[in-house]
Motif scaffolding. Sequence first.
Motif, short mmCIF file in Angstrom:
data_model
loop_
_atom_site.label_atom_id
_atom_site.label_comp_id
_atom_site.label_asym_id
_atom_site.label_seq_id
_atom_site.Cartn_x
_atom_site.Cartn_y
_atom_site.Cartn_z
N LEU A 111 0.76 -1.23 -0.03
CA LEU A 111 0.06 -0.10 -0.12
C LEU A 111 0.83 1.30 -0.15
O LEU A 111 0.57 2.34 -0.68
N ALA A 112 1.94 1.36 0.68
CA ALA A 112 2.59 2.44 0.92
C ALA A 112 3.37 2.83 -0.58
O ALA A 112 3.36 4.02 -0.89
N LEU A 113 3.84 1.67 -1.22
CA LEU A 113 4.52 1.97 -2.46
C LEU A 113 3.47 2.12 -3.37
O LEU A 113 3.72 2.88 -4.30
N ARG A 114 2.51 1.35 -3.68
CA ARG A 114 1.43 1.55 -4.61
C ARG A 114 0.75 3.10 -4.45
O ARG A 114 0.65 3.77 -5.71
N ARG A 115 0.60 3.61 -3.34
CA ARG A 115 -0.01 4.98 -3.37
C ARG A 115 1.05 5.76 -2.93
O ARG A 115 0.80 7.09 -2.70
N ASN A 116 2.22 5.85 -3.16
CA ASN A 116 3.40 6.74 -3.01
C ASN A 116 3.31 7.43 -1.62
O ASN A 116 3.68 8.52 -1.61
N LEU A 117 3.19 6.72 -0.46
CA LEU A 117 2.74 7.56 0.77
C LEU A 117 4.13 8.30 1.15
O LEU A 117 4.35 9.06 1.79
N ILE A 118 5.43 7.61 1.00
CA ILE A 118 6.62 7.94 1.37
C ILE A 118 6.82 9.10 0.89
O ILE A 118 7.02 10.20 1.27
N ALA A 119 6.68 9.21 -0.72
CA ALA A 119 6.98 10.47 -1.46
C ALA A 119 5.92 11.44 -0.98
O ALA A 119 6.41 12.81 -0.85
N TYR A 120 4.67 11.12 -0.69
CA TYR A 120 3.68 12.22 -0.38
C TYR A 120 3.86 12.96 0.88
O TYR A 120 3.70 14.08 1.19
N ARG A 121 4.44 12.06 1.98
CA ARG A 121 4.80 12.40 3.20
C ARG A 121 5.81 13.57 3.13
O ARG A 121 5.81 14.74 3.75
N ASP A 122 6.83 13.25 2.37
CA ASP A 122 8.06 14.03 2.18
C ASP A 122 7.93 15.31 1.70
O ASP A 122 8.10 16.43 1.90
N PHE A 137 -2.66 17.78 -4.48
CA PHE A 137 -1.50 18.00 -5.71
C PHE A 137 -1.34 16.51 -6.13
O PHE A 137 -1.58 15.55 -5.29
N PHE A 138 -0.58 16.44 -7.39
CA PHE A 138 -0.51 15.16 -7.94
C PHE A 138 0.74 14.77 -8.33
O PHE A 138 1.10 14.61 -9.59
N ASN A 139 1.76 14.88 -7.46
CA ASN A 139 3.18 14.93 -7.83
C ASN A 139 3.66 13.46 -8.19
O ASN A 139 4.68 13.27 -8.73
N HIS A 140 2.93 12.25 -7.75
CA HIS A 140 3.44 11.23 -7.84
C HIS A 140 2.12 10.33 -8.05
O HIS A 140 1.08 10.45 -7.70
N ALA A 141 2.22 9.25 -8.87
CA ALA A 141 1.27 8.15 -9.44
C ALA A 141 0.62 7.68 -8.08
O ALA A 141 1.54 7.19 -7.08
N ILE A 142 -0.52 7.33 -8.00
CA ILE A 142 -1.28 6.67 -7.14
C ILE A 142 -2.04 5.50 -7.79
O ILE A 142 -2.76 5.68 -8.70
#
Length: 318
Positions: A111-122, A137-142
């Motif tokens: 889930l963290a990787l597919r939803r890019n949770l680390i990138a969005y948290r950063d 905003f949509f900086n990373h694919a979800i």
Amino acid sequence: MQKIVFLDRATLAPQIKLARPTFEHELVEYEHTRADQVAARLDGATIAITNKVPLTAEVIAQLPSLKLVAVAATGTDCVDKEACERHGVKVTNIRGYALNTVPEHTFALMLALRRNLIAYRDDVLNGEWQRSGQFCFFNHAIRDLGGMTLGIIGEGVLGQRVAEIAKAFGMRPLFAAHKGREGLGPLYTPWDEVLATSDIITIHSPLTPQTPGMLAMPEFRAMMRKPLVINTARGGLVDEDALARALEEGLISGIGFDVLSSEPPSGDNPLMRIANRPNVIVTPHVAWASDEAQQALADQLMDNIGGFVRGAPVNIVV
């Protein structure tokens, strides 16, 4: 009188309680034990408890009092089992305690990787939300898990539980046939087909003499859908140099690893080199370690010892 020596008590969290045996005993606990300390610390012991401290043939030959090695884990590769058999030493392990914790950690990584949770948290920590000027905003694919094909390598109780959870997410789980083997029955999908069609590949196999490096560059090049690769089993199952190269070459889309070939890893481990990327998550071999699972392990460990002393051994490996 049984002398019980726990060589690496620090591999269980401090809040986890060990039930005291009802038989006459002395229990000695060491937080950590180096390889050169094992023989001395087990001198006179009838029962050794180890999680990851190796018990080699050389050490076992020096311990005439030893009758039982109680491994505080499922994997017993830290113990020379042939030497134990030669010297009449029984080995027990822990079974079935991680049915929730390992699959849940597996899906946390997915889930963290597919939803890019680390990138969005950063991004949030770096002020990107304020700079965006809008509610999102949509900086990373979800990406969803629903509708995805999940390739599962390893069809034991953990692999089966992962498949159950995958179905609840609306995924299509496939159990990979054993590498290099055909005709294993309807449960299995051919190895090459799993590599080619999976959106996520997750590993739940034991590390045996036949399984090191089961995923290497030929396998990564065969992964047509650029999957996430998840490993909560054993680090040696994957060629880590090839894994890092596969990510850098775009053959896979992300890595979620809880286990590495050497633990703790050296600074030049290939995954440590790329661990700061948002599509790489490395956790320190804690998928097994929910409080609930650790307590169940500790209870079963002492039950294994109690059963052996009573003459009704359980969970015998050799």
